[in-house]
Write an enzyme that holds these catalytic residues in place. Structure first.
Site, short mmCIF file in Angstrom:
data_model
loop_
_atom_site.label_atom_id
_atom_site.label_comp_id
_atom_site.label_asym_id
_atom_site.label_seq_id
_atom_site.Cartn_x
_atom_site.Cartn_y
_atom_site.Cartn_z
N ARG A 62 52.63 -13.92 47.70
CA ARG A 62 52.37 -12.97 46.45
C ARG A 62 53.60 -12.85 45.53
O ARG A 62 53.46 -12.58 44.31
CB ARG A 62 52.07 -11.54 47.32
CG ARG A 62 51.09 -11.37 47.58
CD ARG A 62 50.78 -9.96 48.46
NE ARG A 62 51.66 -9.73 49.71
CZ ARG A 62 51.65 -10.53 50.93
NH1 ARG A 62 50.47 -11.00 51.10
NH2 ARG A 62 52.62 -10.33 51.81
N GLU A 99 59.00 -9.15 59.19
CA GLU A 99 58.69 -7.89 59.81
C GLU A 99 57.54 -7.92 60.90
O GLU A 99 57.49 -7.45 61.76
CB GLU A 99 58.24 -6.84 58.60
CG GLU A 99 57.93 -5.46 59.04
CD GLU A 99 57.44 -4.57 58.28
OE1 GLU A 99 56.95 -5.16 57.35
OE2 GLU A 99 57.24 -3.40 58.27
#
Ligand code: AMP
Length: 174
Positions: A62, A99
């Site tokens: 992204r 994460e």
């Protein structure tokens, strides 16, 4: 409504994606809206503070969307930091923990010349592992890292602590 409020309103929180416990910030509604996408690029471009930027580096995947538009707007080149195995030429590699997982990123060895002014751009700062790996690769090439800019920062994950020594700017903070 301010530009940043409008961007925040468009971001869709998706619970438990890609794994249980993660609230994924879906930025596709921003991309799909011409005015919001332009305003996100305006705000990211402003983080360069008018300094001359030679290369805008974007992080897979992204980050590419925002970084390439910023590069074009700033009159800079675009350089991708990609996940392992995607770049065809000689690379430097850095591993990091995400994460939600572990990964390796790569940068072409000839992507940036010594001392070039670089702006690093990604969509989101979470734990900071990805951006820290990208910074390591840029340091290896002798880039002059002007700043690290994110559309979104999840400040409660303290990613900034992994990026000390470089100016960090986030457009939207949670
Ligand atoms: P980190 O290395 O933990 O800072 O993770 C940052 C990268 O993972 C960014 O490139 C994001 O695209 C992606 N990412 C991590 N957490 C999220 C989240 N909650 N929502 C959307 N993208 C995320």
């Amino acid at each position: 409504m301010s530009a940043t409020e409008a961007l925040k309103n468009a971001i869709r929180d998706v619970a438990d994606f890609p794994k249980a416990g993660i609230v994924f910030k879906d930025i596709t509604p921003i991309l799909a809206n011409a005015a919001l996408f332009r305003s996100s690029i305006d705000l990211l471009c402003a983080t360069s503070g008018g300094q001359k930027i030679d290369k805008v580096v974007g992080i897979d995947a992204r980050g590419f969307i925002f970084a390439s538009a910023v590069a074009d707007r700033l009159g800079a080149g675009f350089v991708p930091v990609r996940k392992k195995g995607k770049l065809p030429w000689k690379t430097h590699q850095a591993s990091y923990s995400l994460e939600y997982g572990e990964s390796i990123v790569e940068l072409h060895q000839d992507a940036i010349s010594l001392g070039e002014n670089v702006l690093l751009v990604d969509d989101l700062l979470a734990t900071g592992g990805t951006a820290a790996a990208a910074v390591k690769l840029l340091d290896e090439l002798g880039a002059n890292l002007i700043g690290i800019s994110f559309l979104i920062e999840l400040s409660f994950l303290k990613g900034r602590e992994k990026l000390t020594g470089h100016p960090i700017q986030s457009i939207l903070t949670y």
